[in-house]
Design a protein around this motif. Structure first.
Motif, PDB file in Angstrom:
ATOM      1  N   ARG A  81      20.877  43.455  53.615  1.00 46.11           N
ATOM      2  CA  ARG A  81      21.820  44.179  54.459  1.00 46.11           C
ATOM      3  C   ARG A  81      22.460  43.275  55.494  1.00 46.11           C
ATOM      4  O   ARG A  81      21.936  42.208  55.827  1.00 46.11           O
ATOM      5  N   ALA A  82      23.580  43.762  55.990  1.00 41.45           N
ATOM      6  CA  ALA A  82      24.257  43.134  57.126  1.00 41.45           C
ATOM      7  C   ALA A  82      24.488  44.190  58.183  1.00 41.45           C
ATOM      8  O   ALA A  82      24.712  45.363  57.863  1.00 41.45           O
ATOM      9  N   SER A  83      24.426  43.778  59.428  1.00 43.95           N
ATOM     10  CA  SER A  83      24.894  44.626  60.518  1.00 43.95           C
ATOM     11  C   SER A  83      26.029  43.849  61.181  1.00 43.95           C
ATOM     12  O   SER A  83      25.880  42.673  61.506  1.00 43.95           O
ATOM     13  N   ILE A  84      27.147  44.527  61.306  1.00 44.65           N
ATOM     14  CA  ILE A  84      28.347  43.885  61.851  1.00 44.65           C
ATOM     15  C   ILE A  84      28.713  44.589  63.148  1.00 44.65           C
ATOM     16  O   ILE A  84      29.018  45.788  63.153  1.00 44.65           O
ATOM     17  N   ARG A  85      28.626  43.835  64.247  1.00 44.07           N
ATOM     18  CA  ARG A  85      29.002  44.382  65.556  1.00 44.07           C
ATOM     19  C   ARG A  85      30.485  44.115  65.769  1.00 44.07           C
ATOM     20  O   ARG A  85      30.949  42.979  65.616  1.00 44.07           O
ATOM     21  N   HIS A  86      31.222  45.152  66.111  1.00 42.03           N
ATOM     22  CA  HIS A  86      32.681  45.055  66.219  1.00 42.03           C
ATOM     23  C   HIS A  86      33.126  44.314  67.464  1.00 42.03           C
ATOM     24  O   HIS A  86      34.234  43.761  67.487  1.00 42.03           O
ATOM     25  N   THR A  87      32.308  44.298  68.489  1.00 36.10           N
ATOM     26  CA  THR A  87      32.579  43.563  69.727  1.00 36.10           C
ATOM     27  C   THR A  87      31.251  43.003  70.224  1.00 36.10           C
ATOM     28  O   THR A  87      30.192  43.335  69.696  1.00 36.10           O
ATOM     29  N   LEU A  88      31.322  42.191  71.246  1.00 39.03           N
ATOM     30  CA  LEU A  88      30.112  41.639  71.850  1.00 39.03           C
ATOM     31  C   LEU A  88      29.969  42.143  73.282  1.00 39.03           C
ATOM     32  O   LEU A  88      30.956  42.254  74.006  1.00 39.03           O
ATOM     33  N   ASN A  89      28.746  42.441  73.665  1.00 42.31           N
ATOM     34  CA  ASN A  89      28.449  42.676  75.069  1.00 42.31           C
ATOM     35  C   ASN A  89      27.643  41.470  75.564  1.00 42.31           C
ATOM     36  O   ASN A  89      27.415  40.513  74.802  1.00 42.31           O
ATOM     37  N   GLU A  90      27.201  41.496  76.782  1.00 41.89           N
ATOM     38  CA  GLU A  90      26.505  40.336  77.336  1.00 41.89           C
ATOM     39  C   GLU A  90      25.248  39.996  76.539  1.00 41.89           C
ATOM     40  O   GLU A  90      24.978  38.835  76.232  1.00 41.89           O
ATOM     41  N   ARG A  91      24.471  41.004  76.174  1.00 39.29           N
ATOM     42  CA  ARG A  91      23.236  40.767  75.424  1.00 39.29           C
ATOM     43  C   ARG A  91      23.528  40.144  74.062  1.00 39.29           C
ATOM     44  O   ARG A  91      22.858  39.206  73.638  1.00 39.29           O
ATOM     45  N   LEU A  92      24.540  40.650  73.356  1.00 37.76           N
ATOM     46  CA  LEU A  92      24.878  40.116  72.030  1.00 37.76           C
ATOM     47  C   LEU A  92      25.475  38.713  72.117  1.00 37.76           C
ATOM     48  O   LEU A  92      25.327  37.921  71.181  1.00 37.76           O
ATOM     49  N   ARG A  93      26.166  38.397  73.214  1.00 38.40           N
ATOM     50  CA  ARG A  93      26.671  37.034  73.400  1.00 38.40           C
ATOM     51  C   ARG A  93      25.525  36.041  73.545  1.00 38.40           C
ATOM     52  O   ARG A  93      25.613  34.891  73.152  1.00 38.40           O
ATOM     53  N   GLU A  94      24.435  36.513  74.129  1.00 37.70           N
ATOM     54  CA  GLU A  94      23.273  35.660  74.341  1.00 37.70           C
ATOM     55  C   GLU A  94      22.487  35.485  73.033  1.00 37.70           C
ATOM     56  O   GLU A  94      22.115  34.377  72.662  1.00 37.70           O
ATOM     57  N   SER A  95      22.233  36.584  72.342  1.00 41.51           N
ATOM     58  CA  SER A  95      21.463  36.548  71.096  1.00 41.51           C
ATOM     59  C   SER A  95      21.834  37.768  70.265  1.00 41.51           C
ATOM     60  O   SER A  95      21.897  38.872  70.786  1.00 41.51           O
ATOM     61  N   GLY A  96      22.065  37.550  68.994  1.00 40.71           N
ATOM     62  CA  GLY A  96      22.422  38.658  68.103  1.00 40.71           C
ATOM     63  C   GLY A  96      23.786  38.462  67.493  1.00 40.71           C
ATOM     64  O   GLY A  96      23.945  38.530  66.286  1.00 40.71           O
ATOM     65  N   GLY A  97      24.780  38.224  68.345  1.00 36.37           N
ATOM     66  CA  GLY A  97      26.118  37.922  67.872  1.00 36.37           C
ATOM     67  C   GLY A  97      26.804  39.070  67.158  1.00 36.37           C
ATOM     68  O   GLY A  97      26.427  40.228  67.291  1.00 36.37           O
ATOM     69  N   HIS A  98      27.845  38.718  66.403  1.00 32.54           N
ATOM     70  CA  HIS A  98      28.628  39.702  65.663  1.00 32.54           C
ATOM     71  C   HIS A  98      27.933  40.178  64.389  1.00 32.54           C
ATOM     72  O   HIS A  98      28.150  41.300  63.948  1.00 32.54           O
ATOM     73  N   ILE A  99      27.143  39.290  63.772  1.00 33.47           N
ATOM     74  CA  ILE A  99      26.606  39.592  62.442  1.00 33.47           C
ATOM     75  C   ILE A  99      25.121  39.253  62.384  1.00 33.47           C
ATOM     76  O   ILE A  99      24.696  38.171  62.780  1.00 33.47           O
ATOM     77  N   GLY A 100      24.363  40.206  61.877  1.00 33.49           N
ATOM     78  CA  GLY A 100      22.965  39.975  61.550  1.00 33.49           C
ATOM     79  C   GLY A 100      22.789  40.302  60.073  1.00 33.49           C
ATOM     80  O   GLY A 100      23.533  41.101  59.518  1.00 33.49           O
ATOM     81  N   TYR A 101      21.825  39.670  59.434  1.00 36.99           N
ATOM     82  CA  TYR A 101      21.610  39.934  58.008  1.00 36.99           C
ATOM     83  C   TYR A 101      20.148  39.755  57.669  1.00 36.99           C
ATOM     84  O   TYR A 101      19.387  39.098  58.394  1.00 36.99           O
ATOM     85  N   GLU A 102      19.767  40.358  56.565  1.00 37.49           N
ATOM     86  CA  GLU A 102      18.386  40.297  56.097  1.00 37.49           C
ATOM     87  C   GLU A 102      18.401  40.450  54.581  1.00 37.49           C
ATOM     88  O   GLU A 102      19.176  41.241  54.041  1.00 37.49           O
ATOM     89  N   VAL A 103      17.526  39.716  53.905  1.00 36.38           N
ATOM     90  CA  VAL A 103      17.359  39.816  52.454  1.00 36.38           C
ATOM     91  C   VAL A 103      15.930  40.259  52.194  1.00 36.38           C
ATOM     92  O   VAL A 103      14.993  39.756  52.828  1.00 36.38           O
ATOM     93  N   ARG A 104      15.763  41.193  51.271  1.00 29.30           N
ATOM     94  CA  ARG A 104      14.410  41.664  50.964  1.00 29.30           C
ATOM     95  C   ARG A 104      13.569  40.484  50.470  1.00 29.30           C
ATOM     96  O   ARG A 104      14.084  39.564  49.818  1.00 29.30           O
TER      97      ARG A 104
END
Length: 175
Positions: A80-103
């Motif tokens: 899966r992917a999680s796509i954040r449409h914008t960034l807040n302060e927390r996401l700018r620090e860690s997490g970013g626009h895109i997270g992903y995981e493979v089983r």
């Protein structure tokens, strides 16, 4: 293989992937904490829960609009992917626009690279020219995935309440 919105169609395979991640202790925090019995009883409610931050939904404080996409091959859930449409302060620090995981059983087969590439195309559709993508500094597989997709390292950072240093990359989205 394709990236698709989460769907009831993939329930059995998705639940197998969650069980696999929990059995191996290998997955992102939310996957490891999912209640499989609850999801089996009411998968529709789980899908609604995944859509709670999509545009058009009210946002609780501190959250941004986001969406999930699942990489599937036929009827098999691969990741899966999680796509954040914008960034807040927390996401700018860690997490970013895109997270992903493979089983776990589908790792080391190029799926993370596919997920990130497809997520970058979606980010471009959302008007994001360069996506922030982060990973733990010791996660060499994720680092390679990001670099294969054109990621440029911003640096290594220590983030409060995170056990490991993280790497921040800026990845251009395809035109």
């Amino acid at each position: 293989m394709e990236l698709v919105p989460p769907s009831e169609q993939f329930k059995s395979s998705f639940l197998d992937a969650v069980r696999e991640a929990q059995a191996t202790g290998s997955g992102l925090g939310d996957t490891l904490n999912f209640d499989v019995a609850d999801m089996e009883r009411d998968f529709a409610a789980f899908l609604t829960h995944l859509r709670r931050f999509e545009p058009g939904q009210p946002l609780p404080g501190g959250f941004v609009h986001s969406e999930y996409l699942w990489l599937v091959d036929g009827g098999t859930y691969l990741g899966r992917a999680s796509i954040r449409h914008t960034l807040n302060e927390r996401l700018r620090e860690s997490g970013g626009h895109i997270g992903y995981e493979v089983r776990p059983g589908a790792r080391r087969q190029g799926h993370a690279t596919r997920i990130l590439a497809g997520s970058l195309r979606r980010a471009r559709q959302l008007g994001i020219d360069s996506a922030l993508v982060t990973c733990d500094a010791d996660n060499t597989g994720s680092r390679r995935t990001i670099e294969k997709n054109g990621g440029v390292l911003e640096g290594q950072f220590v983030v409060p309440d995170h056990p490991n240093p993280i790497l921040r990359f800026w990845v251009p989205t395809p035109t």
